[in-house]
Design a protein around this motif. Sequence first.
Motif, PDB file in Angstrom:
ATOM      1  N   SER A 273       0.859  -1.180   0.000  1.00  0.00           N
ATOM      2  CA  SER A 273       0.000   0.000   0.000  1.00  0.00           C
ATOM      3  C   SER A 273       0.898   1.234   0.000  1.00  0.00           C
ATOM      4  CB  SER A 273      -0.952   0.017   1.202  1.00  0.00           C
ATOM      5  OG  SER A 273      -0.227   0.126   2.414  1.00  0.00           O
ATOM      6  N   VAL A 274       0.305   2.363  -0.362  1.00  0.00           N
ATOM      7  CA  VAL A 274       1.045   3.626  -0.442  1.00  0.00           C
ATOM      8  C   VAL A 274       0.191   4.714   0.191  1.00  0.00           C
ATOM      9  CG1 VAL A 274       2.130   5.313  -1.971  1.00  0.00           C
ATOM     10  CG2 VAL A 274       2.103   2.897  -2.619  1.00  0.00           C
ATOM     11  N   SER A 275       0.823   5.540   1.006  1.00  0.00           N
ATOM     12  CA  SER A 275       0.116   6.681   1.580  1.00  0.00           C
ATOM     13  C   SER A 275       0.785   7.972   1.123  1.00  0.00           C
ATOM     14  CB  SER A 275       0.123   6.607   3.116  1.00  0.00           C
ATOM     15  OG  SER A 275       1.442   6.712   3.613  1.00  0.00           O
ATOM     16  N   LEU A 276       0.080   9.058   1.338  1.00  0.00           N
ATOM     17  CA  LEU A 276       0.606  10.395   1.074  1.00  0.00           C
ATOM     18  C   LEU A 276      -0.156  11.368   1.946  1.00  0.00           C
ATOM     19  CD1 LEU A 276      -1.654  12.152  -0.783  1.00  0.00           C
ATOM     20  CD2 LEU A 276      -0.908  10.498  -2.478  1.00  0.00           C
ATOM     21  N   TRP A 277       0.397  12.547   2.101  1.00  0.00           N
ATOM     22  CA  TRP A 277      -0.266  13.628   2.824  1.00  0.00           C
ATOM     23  C   TRP A 277      -0.509  14.774   1.854  1.00  0.00           C
ATOM     24  CZ3 TRP A 277      -2.116  13.267   7.681  1.00  0.00           C
ATOM     25  CH2 TRP A 277      -1.668  12.181   8.451  1.00  0.00           C
ATOM     26  N   VAL A 278      -1.704  15.360   1.910  1.00  0.00           N
ATOM     27  CA  VAL A 278      -2.075  16.443   1.004  1.00  0.00           C
ATOM     28  C   VAL A 278      -2.819  17.509   1.809  1.00  0.00           C
ATOM     29  CG1 VAL A 278      -4.223  15.283   0.311  1.00  0.00           C
ATOM     30  CG2 VAL A 278      -3.194  16.974  -1.213  1.00  0.00           C
ATOM     31  N   LEU A 279      -2.576  18.775   1.457  1.00  0.00           N
ATOM     32  CA  LEU A 279      -3.300  19.854   2.122  1.00  0.00           C
ATOM     33  C   LEU A 279      -4.789  19.717   1.826  1.00  0.00           C
ATOM     34  CD1 LEU A 279      -1.027  22.990   1.574  1.00  0.00           C
ATOM     35  CD2 LEU A 279      -1.207  21.530   3.595  1.00  0.00           C
ATOM     36  N   GLU A 280      -5.574  19.832   2.856  1.00  0.00           N
ATOM     37  CA  GLU A 280      -7.019  19.634   2.768  1.00  0.00           C
ATOM     38  C   GLU A 280      -7.688  20.558   1.737  1.00  0.00           C
ATOM     39  OE1 GLU A 280     -10.082  18.959   6.283  1.00  0.00           O
ATOM     40  OE2 GLU A 280      -9.387  21.032   6.229  1.00  0.00           O
ATOM     41  N   HIS A 281      -7.144  21.752   1.545  1.00  0.00           N
ATOM     42  CA  HIS A 281      -7.753  22.703   0.605  1.00  0.00           C
ATOM     43  C   HIS A 281      -7.143  22.626  -0.799  1.00  0.00           C
ATOM     44  CE1 HIS A 281     -10.347  24.383   3.586  1.00  0.00           C
ATOM     45  NE2 HIS A 281      -9.336  24.666   4.382  1.00  0.00           N
TER      46      HIS A 281
ATOM     47  N   ALA B  38      -7.694  21.166  -3.658  1.00  0.00           N
ATOM     48  CA  ALA B  38      -8.731  20.397  -4.356  1.00  0.00           C
ATOM     49  C   ALA B  38      -8.198  19.735  -5.624  1.00  0.00           C
ATOM     50  CB  ALA B  38      -9.922  21.299  -4.679  1.00  0.00           C
ATOM     51  N   ARG B  39      -7.324  20.420  -6.347  1.00  0.00           N
ATOM     52  CA  ARG B  39      -6.781  19.851  -7.586  1.00  0.00           C
ATOM     53  C   ARG B  39      -5.996  18.574  -7.286  1.00  0.00           C
ATOM     54  NH1 ARG B  39      -5.639  22.129 -12.581  1.00  0.00           N
ATOM     55  NH2 ARG B  39      -4.182  20.866 -13.769  1.00  0.00           N
ATOM     56  N   ALA B  40      -5.135  18.608  -6.270  1.00  0.00           N
ATOM     57  CA  ALA B  40      -4.341  17.430  -5.923  1.00  0.00           C
ATOM     58  C   ALA B  40      -5.226  16.303  -5.407  1.00  0.00           C
ATOM     59  CB  ALA B  40      -3.282  17.794  -4.886  1.00  0.00           C
ATOM     60  N   ILE B  41      -6.186  16.631  -4.571  1.00  0.00           N
ATOM     61  CA  ILE B  41      -7.074  15.594  -4.037  1.00  0.00           C
ATOM     62  C   ILE B  41      -7.836  14.918  -5.179  1.00  0.00           C
ATOM     63  CG2 ILE B  41      -9.146  15.194  -2.635  1.00  0.00           C
ATOM     64  CD1 ILE B  41      -7.936  17.242  -0.623  1.00  0.00           C
ATOM     65  N   ALA B  42      -8.320  15.695  -6.128  1.00  0.00           N
ATOM     66  CA  ALA B  42      -9.022  15.109  -7.279  1.00  0.00           C
ATOM     67  C   ALA B  42      -8.089  14.202  -8.080  1.00  0.00           C
ATOM     68  CB  ALA B  42      -9.582  16.216  -8.168  1.00  0.00           C
ATOM     69  N   PHE B  43      -6.844  14.629  -8.260  1.00  0.00           N
ATOM     70  CA  PHE B  43      -5.855  13.812  -8.975  1.00  0.00           C
ATOM     71  C   PHE B  43      -5.655  12.476  -8.262  1.00  0.00           C
ATOM     72  CE2 PHE B  43      -1.464  12.324  -9.211  1.00  0.00           C
ATOM     73  CZ  PHE B  43      -1.281  12.186 -10.581  1.00  0.00           C
ATOM     74  N   TYR B  44      -5.438  12.527  -6.951  1.00  0.00           N
ATOM     75  CA  TYR B  44      -5.174  11.293  -6.207  1.00  0.00           C
ATOM     76  C   TYR B  44      -6.401  10.393  -6.128  1.00  0.00           C
ATOM     77  CZ  TYR B  44      -0.697  13.374  -5.022  1.00  0.00           C
ATOM     78  OH  TYR B  44       0.559  13.930  -5.099  1.00  0.00           O
ATOM     79  N   LEU B  45      -7.592  10.969  -6.000  1.00  0.00           N
ATOM     80  CA  LEU B  45      -8.803  10.147  -6.026  1.00  0.00           C
ATOM     81  C   LEU B  45      -8.921   9.422  -7.362  1.00  0.00           C
ATOM     82  CD1 LEU B  45     -11.364  12.531  -4.275  1.00  0.00           C
ATOM     83  CD2 LEU B  45     -10.468  10.380  -3.347  1.00  0.00           C
ATOM     84  N   ALA B  46      -8.655  10.121  -8.453  1.00  0.00           N
ATOM     85  CA  ALA B  46      -8.713   9.505  -9.785  1.00  0.00           C
ATOM     86  C   ALA B  46      -7.664   8.410  -9.943  1.00  0.00           C
ATOM     87  CB  ALA B  46      -8.536  10.568 -10.867  1.00  0.00           C
ATOM     88  N   ALA B  47      -6.552   8.520  -9.200  1.00  0.00           N
ATOM     89  CA  ALA B  47      -5.478   7.523  -9.261  1.00  0.00           C
ATOM     90  C   ALA B  47      -5.745   6.329  -8.346  1.00  0.00           C
ATOM     91  CB  ALA B  47      -4.145   8.169  -8.891  1.00  0.00           C
ATOM     92  N   GLY B  48      -6.864   6.355  -7.626  1.00  0.00           N
ATOM     93  CA  GLY B  48      -7.222   5.212  -6.786  1.00  0.00           C
ATOM     94  C   GLY B  48      -6.939   5.377  -5.303  1.00  0.00           C
ATOM     95  N   PHE B  49      -6.504   6.554  -4.877  1.00  0.00           N
ATOM     96  CA  PHE B  49      -6.296   6.815  -3.453  1.00  0.00           C
ATOM     97  C   PHE B  49      -7.638   7.129  -2.808  1.00  0.00           C
ATOM     98  CE2 PHE B  49      -2.048   7.513  -4.991  1.00  0.00           C
ATOM     99  CZ  PHE B  49      -1.203   7.232  -3.917  1.00  0.00           C
ATOM    100  N   ALA B  50      -7.718   6.925  -1.506  1.00  0.00           N
ATOM    101  CA  ALA B  50      -8.902   7.299  -0.729  1.00  0.00           C
ATOM    102  C   ALA B  50      -8.428   8.055   0.509  1.00  0.00           C
ATOM    103  CB  ALA B  50      -9.680   6.055  -0.308  1.00  0.00           C
TER     104      ALA B  50
END
Length: 168
Positions: free
Chosen positions: A121-129, A131-143
């Motif tokens: 498994s792989v984790s990462l940390w992203v700033l909550e605000h 939105a562009r990065a969060i959308a990218f990671y969600l599309a890549a299969g992260f939750a």
Amino acid sequence: MDIADASPEDCRAVAQVHVASWQAAYAGILAPEFLAALSVDRREEAWRQVLSEGRSQLLLGREEASVIGFSSFGASRDAGAPPRRGELWALYVHPDAWSTGAGRRLWQATQQRLLAQGYSSVSLWVLEHNARAIAFYLAAGFAIEAASAKEFELGGTRVREVRMVHAS
């Protein structure tokens, strides 16, 4: 785009991408004065140190001779992380190359490396605000991992990060 391991000679270009991407991605999230004061020289030195100490692996994305993005990754740094969890420490693409597939290709190459090294498994940390990065990671299969948020000050701004996890 070609993907290759970074060398010390690449650290200046990595720093340039790092600063440019922070200034674009975090506009409206972090203080403008903080973003304007980011130093390519300081980032270059930091990346040289990361490489020389072997703290993380560093992949580059190149278009012709220009570095347009990079990923930094290794074992998870989180206390209590499962033993076979890797971490995507950083993934940045120059703003001129956003939405070209460069970030996706860097993530895919990073994921292949981590899988080959035995991480499940792989984790990462992203700033909550961010939105562009969060959308990218969600599309890549992260939750987003529930109850993972942590707060801290960055450049004079109080921010929250959330952990995202990808089960490979």
